[in-house]
Design a protein around this motif. Sequence first.
Motif, PDB file in Angstrom:
ATOM      1  N   UNK A 114       0.748  -1.332   0.035  1.00  0.00           N
ATOM      2  CA  UNK A 114       0.127  -0.086   0.003  1.00  0.00           C
ATOM      3  C   UNK A 114       1.084   1.310  -0.052  1.00  0.00           C
ATOM      4  N   UNK A 115       0.462   2.368   0.207  1.00  0.00           N
ATOM      5  CA  UNK A 115       1.208   3.517   0.123  1.00  0.00           C
ATOM      6  C   UNK A 115       2.219   3.563   1.077  1.00  0.00           C
ATOM      7  N   UNK A 116       3.538   4.122   0.796  1.00  0.00           N
ATOM      8  CA  UNK A 116       4.834   4.226   1.801  1.00  0.00           C
ATOM      9  C   UNK A 116       5.502   5.610   1.388  1.00  0.00           C
ATOM     10  N   UNK A 117       6.350   5.539   2.285  1.00  0.00           N
ATOM     11  CA  UNK A 117       7.175   6.780   2.151  1.00  0.00           C
ATOM     12  C   UNK A 117       8.761   5.930   2.395  1.00  0.00           C
ATOM     13  N   UNK A 118       9.603   6.864   1.797  1.00  0.00           N
ATOM     14  CA  UNK A 118      11.028   6.736   2.130  1.00  0.00           C
ATOM     15  C   UNK A 118      11.708   7.700   2.715  1.00  0.00           C
ATOM     16  N   UNK A 119      12.470   7.599   3.909  1.00  0.00           N
ATOM     17  CA  UNK A 119      13.056   8.392   4.640  1.00  0.00           C
ATOM     18  C   UNK A 119      14.690   7.863   4.994  1.00  0.00           C
ATOM     19  N   UNK A 120      15.538   8.616   4.810  1.00  0.00           N
ATOM     20  CA  UNK A 120      16.858   8.507   5.322  1.00  0.00           C
ATOM     21  C   UNK A 120      17.164   8.944   6.657  1.00  0.00           C
ATOM     22  N   UNK A 121      17.574   8.231   7.530  1.00  0.00           N
ATOM     23  CA  UNK A 121      17.871   8.640   8.909  1.00  0.00           C
ATOM     24  C   UNK A 121      19.129   9.447   9.191  1.00  0.00           C
ATOM     25  N   UNK A 122      20.224   9.409   7.925  1.00  0.00           N
ATOM     26  CA  UNK A 122      21.313  10.335   7.859  1.00  0.00           C
ATOM     27  C   UNK A 122      21.272  11.627   7.877  1.00  0.00           C
ATOM     28  N   UNK A 123      21.767  12.384   9.240  1.00  0.00           N
ATOM     29  CA  UNK A 123      21.607  13.906   9.432  1.00  0.00           C
ATOM     30  C   UNK A 123      22.953  14.464   8.802  1.00  0.00           C
TER      31      UNK A 123
ATOM     32  N   UNK B 166      18.641  16.862  12.048  1.00  0.00           N
ATOM     33  CA  UNK B 166      17.620  15.894  12.636  1.00  0.00           C
ATOM     34  C   UNK B 166      16.379  16.406  12.833  1.00  0.00           C
ATOM     35  N   UNK B 167      16.034  17.722  13.125  1.00  0.00           N
ATOM     36  CA  UNK B 167      14.642  17.984  13.338  1.00  0.00           C
ATOM     37  C   UNK B 167      13.818  17.984  12.102  1.00  0.00           C
ATOM     38  N   UNK B 168      14.416  18.148  11.015  1.00  0.00           N
ATOM     39  CA  UNK B 168      13.618  18.106   9.766  1.00  0.00           C
ATOM     40  C   UNK B 168      13.420  16.406   9.442  1.00  0.00           C
TER      41      UNK B 168
ATOM     42  N   UNK C 135      12.956  14.290  12.155  1.00  0.00           N
ATOM     43  CA  UNK C 135      12.046  13.822  13.116  1.00  0.00           C
ATOM     44  C   UNK C 135      10.548  14.384  12.743  1.00  0.00           C
ATOM     45  N   UNK C 136      10.450  15.602  11.890  1.00  0.00           N
ATOM     46  CA  UNK C 136       9.347  16.234  11.406  1.00  0.00           C
ATOM     47  C   UNK C 136       8.545  15.211  10.497  1.00  0.00           C
ATOM     48  N   UNK C 137       9.485  14.886   9.522  1.00  0.00           N
ATOM     49  CA  UNK C 137       9.088  13.863   8.562  1.00  0.00           C
ATOM     50  C   UNK C 137       8.626  12.657   9.018  1.00  0.00           C
ATOM     51  N   UNK C 138       9.536  11.918   9.917  1.00  0.00           N
ATOM     52  CA  UNK C 138       8.789  10.934  10.731  1.00  0.00           C
ATOM     53  C   UNK C 138       7.375  10.933  11.323  1.00  0.00           C
ATOM     54  N   UNK C 139       7.306  11.788  11.875  1.00  0.00           N
ATOM     55  CA  UNK C 139       6.186  12.192  12.674  1.00  0.00           C
ATOM     56  C   UNK C 139       4.943  12.321  11.592  1.00  0.00           C
ATOM     57  N   UNK C 140       5.278  13.146  10.423  1.00  0.00           N
ATOM     58  CA  UNK C 140       4.139  13.296   9.495  1.00  0.00           C
ATOM     59  C   UNK C 140       3.936  11.796   8.887  1.00  0.00           C
ATOM     60  N   UNK C 141       5.163  11.065   8.441  1.00  0.00           N
ATOM     61  CA  UNK C 141       4.685   9.784   7.812  1.00  0.00           C
ATOM     62  C   UNK C 141       3.758   8.965   9.230  1.00  0.00           C
TER      63      UNK C 141
ATOM     64  N   UNK D  89      14.180   7.253  16.430  1.00  0.00           N
ATOM     65  CA  UNK D  89      13.175   7.110  15.448  1.00  0.00           C
ATOM     66  C   UNK D  89      11.925   6.132  15.978  1.00  0.00           C
ATOM     67  N   UNK D  90      12.552   5.114  16.568  1.00  0.00           N
ATOM     68  CA  UNK D  90      11.507   4.143  17.446  1.00  0.00           C
ATOM     69  C   UNK D  90      10.619   4.850  18.366  1.00  0.00           C
ATOM     70  N   UNK D  91      11.239   5.496  19.222  1.00  0.00           N
ATOM     71  CA  UNK D  91      10.458   6.156  20.349  1.00  0.00           C
ATOM     72  C   UNK D  91       9.626   7.169  19.674  1.00  0.00           C
TER      73      UNK D  91
END
Length: 490
Positions: free
Chosen positions: A373-382, A387-389, A391-397, A421-423
């Motif tokens: 189904x729908x998904x998004x792709x995010x890199x955890x590399x800062x 990092x705040x960008x 974190x914002x994208x993880x929260x939005x997804x 990210x897990x928390x």
Amino acid sequence: MTGRLYGVGVGPGDPELVTVKAARLIGEADVVVYHSARHGRSVARAIAEPYLRGDQVEEQLVYPVTTEDSPDYQGEIDAFYAECAERLAAHLDAGRTVVVLAAGDPFFYGSYMHLHKRLADRYPAEVVPGVTSVSAGAAVLGKPLVERDEVLTVLPGTLPVDVLAEHLAAGDPVAVVKLGRTFPRVREALERAGRLDQAWYVERATTGGQRTAPLSEVDADGVPYFSLALLPSRADARPAPDGAAGPGEVVVVGLGPAGPRWLTPEARRALAEADDLVGYVTYLDRVTTAPRQRRHASDNKVESERAAFALDLARRGRRVAVVSSGDPGVFAMASAVLEVAAEEQFADVPVRVLPGLTAAHAVASRAGAPLGHDYCVVSLSDRLKPWDVIAGRLAAAAAADLVLAIYNPASRSRTWQVAAARDLLLEHRSPDTPVVIGRDVGGPEETVWVVRLADLDPNDVDMRCLLLIGSSQTRRTDRGAVFTPRRYPS
């Protein structure tokens, strides 16, 4: 009845290049003859060894001198061949079949010819041709020697520099053999003739010690006798380095997440056609390089510099493949190359991007269908964004209930992001949400396992991993497969 004499060429080094006839004659011979220096090692015998019976008489002919520095070189060599001819004549008079081994071809700068001239008028003699070093050199370079009405000239490196330069200046294809100690004078002759940039160096072609390189890059120290210089067909020449023939091209190639099984035919063709291969050293090591190609490896944190280097090569007429793991458009080199290519000095350099299998899809296939189904792709590399960008994208997804494919989750210098990210995701997702961890997928150390989001341990995750974090609808079956249904509840 006398015996029969055979001069048998055994090729340049690879025993599989020995002809069927040569192999048969070696195996049937009563006496096997080979030359060597005083150290006792014989290249020809080493090549022929798989075809020897083990019970044959072997005659080792040891040169008294191996260079022309001796005051009476010609006299010593003539006496040596006369003595060797009589040794073989004794076997032939006894009715034995004598095979003289010759590296390459017997009549191409081979020692056998000196025995042939002394014996062929007295005994039945036959010459069995072999693959020459010149043919082998062109083959391992992947460059045609001559085309159409071109003339191939073969020169011994022992000629004086001015004689070599005169022949080289003619412009047709040339092979220079007998390098070794003559290499400095051959290089000087190439410079005088203005052809150094066209010359290729081939060492021990078709053997385990084979080496090829542009001759201009070869250090004279350690160049062995069994090497040669090749100036192949001009019809195969690439555009001049100064770009006079117009710009080359940069092709950004996706290698997939692992080995050649997931390399597309289009990508494989682009790699084979390239003059230069540019990339992070770990990814370049996955690519089989042809002898004519140049590799330019670099660290994984110099993407812009790597892109500029590749574009500059193309601007000077080279066909360049920039390699990326996975798909070059997913956190990889396509964006870096296109960003630099937008600069004015590279405006005329063509750039193509060839897709590859990306790691998210490879890991998903091993687990089932978590990206159904729908998904998004995010890199955890800062490294390139704060990092705040992230974190914002993880929260939005997470708030949008999207499955997440997480690239670059951790590295030696980034050890806390996975836990963060897990928390953050646990604020939006059930602790039982399936998380697929794929490590080295497609490689020799492939491991794929599934854990609950609450049980995701950062110590289990490194840079070679990719994480797929399910949505509220993602399920794990009794058989262990993970999938996300195509339908979303209304």
